[in-house]
Design a protein around this motif. Structure first.
Motif, PDB file in Angstrom:
ATOM      1  N   GLY A  63       0.810  -1.216   0.000  1.00 57.17           N
ATOM      2  CA  GLY A  63       0.000   0.000   0.000  1.00 57.17           C
ATOM      3  C   GLY A  63       0.838   1.258   0.000  1.00 57.17           C
ATOM      4  O   GLY A  63       0.443   2.272   0.585  1.00 57.17           O
ATOM      5  N   ASP A  64       2.001   1.222  -0.679  1.00 61.88           N
ATOM      6  CA  ASP A  64       2.862   2.396  -0.693  1.00 61.88           C
ATOM      7  C   ASP A  64       3.290   2.753  -2.112  1.00 61.88           C
ATOM      8  O   ASP A  64       3.116   1.976  -3.057  1.00 61.88           O
ATOM      9  CB  ASP A  64       4.088   2.220   0.213  1.00 61.88           C
ATOM     10  N   VAL A  65       3.837   3.971  -2.243  1.00 63.57           N
ATOM     11  CA  VAL A  65       4.371   4.466  -3.510  1.00 63.57           C
ATOM     12  C   VAL A  65       5.860   4.729  -3.323  1.00 63.57           C
ATOM     13  O   VAL A  65       6.262   5.356  -2.342  1.00 63.57           O
ATOM     14  CB  VAL A  65       3.640   5.751  -3.958  1.00 63.57           C
ATOM     15  N   ARG A  66       6.659   4.241  -4.293  1.00 62.60           N
ATOM     16  CA  ARG A  66       8.111   4.383  -4.190  1.00 62.60           C
ATOM     17  C   ARG A  66       8.684   4.776  -5.557  1.00 62.60           C
ATOM     18  O   ARG A  66       8.002   4.710  -6.573  1.00 62.60           O
ATOM     19  CB  ARG A  66       8.739   3.065  -3.718  1.00 62.60           C
ATOM     20  N   SER A  94      -4.349   2.432  -6.420  1.00 64.47           N
ATOM     21  CA  SER A  94      -3.747   3.720  -6.740  1.00 64.47           C
ATOM     22  C   SER A  94      -3.387   3.743  -8.221  1.00 64.47           C
ATOM     23  O   SER A  94      -3.397   2.704  -8.892  1.00 64.47           O
ATOM     24  CB  SER A  94      -2.494   3.964  -5.891  1.00 64.47           C
ATOM     25  N   ARG A  95      -3.095   4.910  -8.731  1.00 65.75           N
ATOM     26  CA  ARG A  95      -2.471   5.102 -10.029  1.00 65.75           C
ATOM     27  C   ARG A  95      -1.308   6.053  -9.823  1.00 65.75           C
ATOM     28  O   ARG A  95      -1.304   6.858  -8.876  1.00 65.75           O
ATOM     29  CB  ARG A  95      -3.457   5.686 -11.046  1.00 65.75           C
ATOM     30  N   TRP A 113       0.495  10.537  -7.455  1.00 63.14           N
ATOM     31  CA  TRP A 113      -0.223   9.302  -7.150  1.00 63.14           C
ATOM     32  C   TRP A 113      -1.578   9.596  -6.532  1.00 63.14           C
ATOM     33  O   TRP A 113      -1.802  10.647  -5.939  1.00 63.14           O
ATOM     34  CB  TRP A 113       0.595   8.429  -6.196  1.00 63.14           C
ATOM     35  N   GLN A 114      -2.490   8.640  -6.706  1.00 64.46           N
ATOM     36  CA  GLN A 114      -3.784   8.664  -6.048  1.00 64.46           C
ATOM     37  C   GLN A 114      -3.622   8.099  -4.640  1.00 64.46           C
ATOM     38  O   GLN A 114      -3.088   7.004  -4.465  1.00 64.46           O
ATOM     39  CB  GLN A 114      -4.795   7.810  -6.812  1.00 64.46           C
ATOM     40  N   ASP A 115      -4.068   8.846  -3.634  1.00 63.85           N
ATOM     41  CA  ASP A 115      -4.004   8.411  -2.242  1.00 63.85           C
ATOM     42  C   ASP A 115      -5.433   8.204  -1.747  1.00 63.85           C
ATOM     43  O   ASP A 115      -6.103   9.151  -1.327  1.00 63.85           O
ATOM     44  CB  ASP A 115      -3.278   9.456  -1.397  1.00 63.85           C
ATOM     45  N   LEU A 116      -5.906   6.961  -1.818  1.00 58.86           N
ATOM     46  CA  LEU A 116      -7.284   6.685  -1.412  1.00 58.86           C
ATOM     47  C   LEU A 116      -7.463   6.791   0.099  1.00 58.86           C
ATOM     48  O   LEU A 116      -8.570   7.054   0.573  1.00 58.86           O
ATOM     49  CB  LEU A 116      -7.712   5.302  -1.896  1.00 58.86           C
ATOM     50  N   ASP A 117      -6.403   6.576   0.864  1.00 60.55           N
ATOM     51  CA  ASP A 117      -6.518   6.699   2.318  1.00 60.55           C
ATOM     52  C   ASP A 117      -6.898   8.110   2.732  1.00 60.55           C
ATOM     53  O   ASP A 117      -7.681   8.306   3.672  1.00 60.55           O
ATOM     54  CB  ASP A 117      -5.209   6.284   2.996  1.00 60.55           C
ATOM     55  N   ASP A 141      -7.798  17.974  -3.657  1.00 63.42           N
ATOM     56  CA  ASP A 141      -8.425  17.451  -2.451  1.00 63.42           C
ATOM     57  C   ASP A 141      -9.718  16.701  -2.744  1.00 63.42           C
ATOM     58  O   ASP A 141     -10.317  16.119  -1.838  1.00 63.42           O
ATOM     59  CB  ASP A 141      -8.725  18.587  -1.460  1.00 63.42           C
ATOM     60  N   ASN A 142     -10.149  16.721  -4.022  1.00 64.45           N
ATOM     61  CA  ASN A 142     -11.407  16.043  -4.342  1.00 64.45           C
ATOM     62  C   ASN A 142     -11.362  15.314  -5.685  1.00 64.45           C
ATOM     63  O   ASN A 142     -12.213  15.528  -6.549  1.00 64.45           O
ATOM     64  CB  ASN A 142     -12.587  17.025  -4.314  1.00 64.45           C
ATOM     65  N   PRO A 143     -10.366  14.430  -5.890  1.00 66.44           N
ATOM     66  CA  PRO A 143     -10.355  13.659  -7.132  1.00 66.44           C
ATOM     67  C   PRO A 143     -11.430  12.574  -7.099  1.00 66.44           C
ATOM     68  O   PRO A 143     -11.899  12.178  -6.025  1.00 66.44           O
ATOM     69  CB  PRO A 143      -8.954  13.042  -7.138  1.00 66.44           C
ATOM     70  N   SER A 144     -11.797  12.093  -8.262  1.00 65.78           N
ATOM     71  CA  SER A 144     -12.730  10.979  -8.336  1.00 65.78           C
ATOM     72  C   SER A 144     -12.095   9.731  -7.721  1.00 65.78           C
ATOM     73  O   SER A 144     -10.909   9.464  -7.910  1.00 65.78           O
ATOM     74  CB  SER A 144     -13.094  10.690  -9.799  1.00 65.78           C
ATOM     75  N   THR A 145     -12.889   8.983  -6.977  1.00 70.78           N
ATOM     76  CA  THR A 145     -12.411   7.705  -6.443  1.00 70.78           C
ATOM     77  C   THR A 145     -12.854   6.554  -7.333  1.00 70.78           C
ATOM     78  O   THR A 145     -12.527   5.396  -7.046  1.00 70.78           O
ATOM     79  CB  THR A 145     -12.926   7.484  -5.010  1.00 70.78           C
TER      80      THR A 145
END
Length: 201
Positions: A63-66, A94-95, A113-117, A141-145
């Protein structure tokens, strides 16, 4: 001679891969950036000056981005900076996007990146050696999920073409299902989209 770099998520092997091929399509060098990034992993990258590449990937197991930075010398990929954490808690999907940024004759890069958390679309900027230029900041602060796909544009130093110095833009769909293109300075501040003309010389 012309060479090409590619970045991909290998769904069968669950790997984030980088490869360099010549103009006839012969593979010169390949590299597995991470042994297993899960069934929902994502990978992307961009080229930089001085024969460097950067790959950004989402590891759905952790669940991370690197990211990692590599150089191409004698047709061989060599690590400059390996497996650097950007965000260690982005959620179950994520993307990712990566783009070169022109910075006073040097190559910086955006990792996004998309941060769904947190329910946000985020970005961070680094130079070609991995030094942080802009700590992780909110692109939206309000991207589509539901529609996680997005992309970024900056500069291509190989073609010497792109946005003006220290600028980039990100296209995404917001929570109202409206397509947006937001523009930024590499320090994470918003930008009005206008370049200052070069009137020297």
């Amino acid at each position: 001679s012309t060479h090409w770099a590619y970045f991909n998520f290998d769904r069968a092997q669950l790997d984030a891969n980088i490869g360099v091929v010549n103009g006839s399509g012969t593979l010169h060098s390949g590299r597995d950036s991470d042994g297993n990034i899960g069934t929902a992993g994502q990978a992307t990258g961009t080229t930089l000056r001085n024969s460097r590449l950067v790959q950004v990937f989402y590891d759905s197991n952790d669940g991370d981005v690197r990211y990692e930075i590599l150089s191409v010398e004698n047709n061989t990929l060599s690590p400059v900076l390996s497996d650097q954490n950007i965000d260690t808690s982005v959620g179950s999907a994520s993307r990712v996007a990566a783009v070169e940024i022109e910075s006073e004759g040097n190559s910086n890069f955006l990792a996004a990146w998309q941060d769904l958390d947190s329910g946000t679309l985020r970005g961070a900027v680094y130079n070609s050696g991995g030094t942080e230029v802009a700590a992780p900041f909110s692109i939206s602060d309000n991207p589509s999920t539901s529609f996680l796909l997005f992309d970024a544009v900056g500069f291509n130093s190989i073609l010497d073409f792109g946005l003006c110095d220290q600028k980039f833009a990100v296209a995404y769909v917001n929570s109202s299902d409206v397509l947006r293109l937001d523009t930024f300075v590499e320090n994470g501040n918003t930008w009005n989209g206008l370049c200052t003309p070069d009137i020297t010389g």
